[in-house]
Write a protein that holds these residues in place. Structure first.
Motif, PDB file in Angstrom:
ATOM      1  N   UNK A 140       0.814  -1.219   0.000  1.00  0.00           N
ATOM      2  CA  UNK A 140       0.000   0.000   0.000  1.00  0.00           C
ATOM      3  C   UNK A 140       0.842   1.261   0.000  1.00  0.00           C
ATOM      4  N   UNK A 141       2.031   1.212   0.598  1.00  0.00           N
ATOM      5  CA  UNK A 141       2.804   2.433   0.789  1.00  0.00           C
ATOM      6  C   UNK A 141       4.067   2.481  -0.063  1.00  0.00           C
ATOM      7  N   UNK A 142       4.266   1.504  -0.945  1.00  0.00           N
ATOM      8  CA  UNK A 142       5.431   1.553  -1.821  1.00  0.00           C
ATOM      9  C   UNK A 142       5.069   0.904  -3.149  1.00  0.00           C
ATOM     10  N   UNK A 143       5.912   1.111  -4.131  1.00  0.00           N
ATOM     11  CA  UNK A 143       5.651   0.583  -5.475  1.00  0.00           C
ATOM     12  C   UNK A 143       6.416  -0.699  -5.745  1.00  0.00           C
ATOM     13  N   UNK A 144       7.120  -1.234  -4.748  1.00  0.00           N
ATOM     14  CA  UNK A 144       7.937  -2.425  -4.970  1.00  0.00           C
ATOM     15  C   UNK A 144       7.067  -3.675  -4.932  1.00  0.00           C
ATOM     16  N   UNK A 145       7.106  -4.514  -5.964  1.00  0.00           N
ATOM     17  CA  UNK A 145       6.291  -5.734  -5.974  1.00  0.00           C
ATOM     18  C   UNK A 145       6.726  -6.704  -4.877  1.00  0.00           C
ATOM     19  N   UNK A 146       5.762  -7.463  -4.361  1.00  0.00           N
ATOM     20  CA  UNK A 146       6.086  -8.514  -3.409  1.00  0.00           C
ATOM     21  C   UNK A 146       6.799  -9.663  -4.132  1.00  0.00           C
ATOM     22  N   UNK A 147       7.872 -10.216  -3.565  1.00  0.00           N
ATOM     23  CA  UNK A 147       8.604 -11.309  -4.241  1.00  0.00           C
ATOM     24  C   UNK A 147       7.907 -12.666  -4.179  1.00  0.00           C
ATOM     25  N   UNK A 148       6.998 -12.888  -3.211  1.00  0.00           N
ATOM     26  CA  UNK A 148       6.416 -14.218  -3.049  1.00  0.00           C
ATOM     27  C   UNK A 148       5.698 -14.708  -4.314  1.00  0.00           C
ATOM     28  N   UNK A 149       4.877 -13.880  -4.987  1.00  0.00           N
ATOM     29  CA  UNK A 149       4.227 -14.394  -6.214  1.00  0.00           C
ATOM     30  C   UNK A 149       5.220 -14.862  -7.273  1.00  0.00           C
ATOM     31  N   UNK A 150       6.368 -14.207  -7.398  1.00  0.00           N
ATOM     32  CA  UNK A 150       7.368 -14.642  -8.370  1.00  0.00           C
ATOM     33  C   UNK A 150       7.908 -16.010  -8.001  1.00  0.00           C
ATOM     34  N   UNK A 151       8.089 -16.238  -6.690  1.00  0.00           N
ATOM     35  CA  UNK A 151       8.559 -17.552  -6.237  1.00  0.00           C
ATOM     36  C   UNK A 151       7.509 -18.622  -6.528  1.00  0.00           C
TER      37      UNK A 151
END
Length: 521
Positions: free
Chosen positions: A487-498
């Motif tokens: 919500x507060x940053x534009x960095x994607x979460x890595x878990x979906x890529x894993x």
């Protein structure tokens, strides 16, 4: 025999006392006089404009688990003892009582509103409660005989800052109860004990609706301390204090008549200084809320705090000590946690305006009396102009649900596929999943976070750290539903890529804002 003429008799008596000058009224009557400086037209224009600003789409992440809890209470006919959704088998007892049992009435109110009237009804309820708070500020300004100039300053600023508190939660009832509490206390200042009769009932309703009643208890104690008779106190003031005291005690005692009793007090005391409090956005200082993406409010908050500080100089009188204590206390706690700013506005605004009346009088002595009726007409025109502009631009009365805030389409896909079991999700989406997927899917976490031991594994798994992935692999999740980024940053979460590269997981849905993975049978 002497004869006395009528005119001689009249001249022999002392001349009658001069009547009050035109427009003069007693302090008590002036409080309720309909011709008080803030006219009905100006107030009505402000309330309509404020209603348009408060009528915004639903975006509060906690709204959904509140109405899910309300649904459970209505269906089962009792307040839950433990988490009714099976997400927290062994929650912290203090948090359990603080979140599940101390807000039951407020949760039922919001659930029934949603069940009977839908989203529009919830938005209307929220708008009505906030406008009622603003109306109470207006009524108390009149009751405290505040000059119209300072009253309008605090009314406009209060209306603007309350737009930052439109979350659809039981806390809205707390705002209303706080305003009603001080309407009672201000009304009783005139000496009529009948004003005090609703105090115990107010304490009972408040304590069963939202945990903010604890702040109300502290404020009642402060008012009693501020009105404590001293050596120079008049007999009337002593009698007024003695009338207030039993009703104040009744208010406090009534707050213990809840399913949790004293445990709600214990929970908030245990919460102070904990890691959970440090990570909760509501506990950010009102001086630093630009960090929450509310930078547009920061200048208004600074102005409000400056006006409140200025008002203290004129409130520093013996007969105004209780008001000074209330303003100072709420100002201090608001600087420690943003969540208290709403109470600071609703409760203190009339007192801040009263304190500023001294500066206003000094301004009038220096520059002449301000002809307020002319200024009032101008103000009505300005408010109506803003109202018309907002309606033309479509900025007012925007209902529904905030676009992209919740995984509506992803949740629909999960429901259609009939997926069941535990789901790993973000805290912001847990309540939404609870409401729409009911018993079929059990989210891992939601905004309640009743068990703080879940926080570290949750964070590590989202960011796919080695400890987080090892923990995730050992869990029996059947479903993963996550936003693309936080919500507060534009960095994607890595878990979906894993998960996309893992043979045990299958991507079944993706859009611009969300992923849905299912475990391969």
């Amino acid at each position: 025999m002497s004869v006395t003429r009528a005119d001689d008799s009249a001249h022999s008596r002392p001349p009658p006392a001069p009547g009050p000058p035109p427009g003069h009224e007693s302090e008590a009557r002036r409080g309720f006089n309909l011709r008080w400086g803030i006219g009905a037209g100006a107030a009505l224009a402000l309330f309509i404009l404020a209603a348009g600003l408060f009528w915004v789409p639903i975006s509060d992440i906690d709204f959904w688990w509140h109405i899910a809890t309300g649904r459970t209470i209505v269906q089962q006919g009792e307040v839950p003892v433990d988490d009714p959704f099976g997400m927290y088998p062994d929650p912290d007892p203090a948090r359990r009582d603080g979140y599940l049992r101390s807000q039951w009435l407020g949760q039922v109110v919001f659930y029934l509103t949603f069940d009977r009237l839908g989203l529009t009804g919830v938005v209307a309820l929220r708008t009505g409660l906030l406008v009622a708070c603003l109306a109470l500020v207006y009524a108390r300004c009149r009751l405290n005989a505040v000059k119209p100039g300072p009253a309008w300053v605090v009314l406009l600023l209060t209306a603007a800052l309350l737009t930052g508190f439109t979350g659809e939660r039981p806390q809205l009832l707390s705002f209303l109860f706080a305003g009603l509490l001080f309407l009672i206390l201000d009304g009783a200042r005139g000496g009529s004990w009948r004003w005090l009769l609703p105090l115990p009932l107010l304490g009972l309703l408040w304590a069963n609706s939202h945990g903010g009643f604890i702040l109300g208890t502290a404020l009642v104690v402060l008012v009693c301390l501020g009105r404590l008779p001293a050596g120079e106190t008049s007999g009337a003031e002593r009698r007024a204090f003695l009338r207030l005291l039993p009703f104040a005690v009744g208010f406090v005692l009534a707050t213990f008549v809840t399913p949790s009793g004293i445990e709600t007090y214990a929970y908030l005391l245990r919460l102070e200084g904990t890691l959970l409090q440090e990570r909760t956005s509501e506990y950010v200082s009102a001086l630093l809320i630009h960090r929450l993406g509310l930078g547009w409010m920061q200048a208004g908050i600074y102005l409000w705090l400056a006006l409140a500080a200025l008002s203290l100089a004129w409130l520093a009188r013996r007969d105004r000590l209780d008001r000074l204590l209330v303003v100072a206390f709420l100002g201090i706690v608001s600087c420690t946690a943003y969540r208290y700013l709403s109470f600071f506005l609703v409760v203190s605004a009339p007192y801040v305006a009263l304190g500023l009346s001294g500066a206003w009088e000094r301004l009038e002595r220096a520059h002449g009396r301000i002809e307020w009726p002319h200024s009032e007409r101008l103000l009505v025109a300005v408010l109506l102009g803003f109202l018309g502009l907002g309606l033309l631009r479509g900025d007012l009365f925007q209902g529904g649900v905030a676009a992209g805030r919740f995984p509506a389409e992803a949740t629909r896909v999960v429901a259609e596929r009939g997926t069941e079991g535990r789901a790993f999700n973000t805290m912001n989406w847990g309540g939404y999943l609870l409401w729409y997927l009911e018993e079929r899917v059990t989210p891992y976490v939601d905004g309640r976070l009743l068990d703080t031991r879940k926080l570290a594994p949750y964070t590590n798994a989202l960011w796919a750290t080695p400890p987080g992935l090892a923990w995730f692999q050992d869990q029996d999740f059947a479903l993963v539903i996550l936003p693309v980024r936080g919500s507060f940053d534009a960095e994607p979460y890595p878990l979906p890529l894993h998960l996309a590269a893992h043979p045990e997981w299958q991507l079944v849905y993706r859009d611009q804002g969300s992923y849905v993975f299912e475990r391969v049978p």
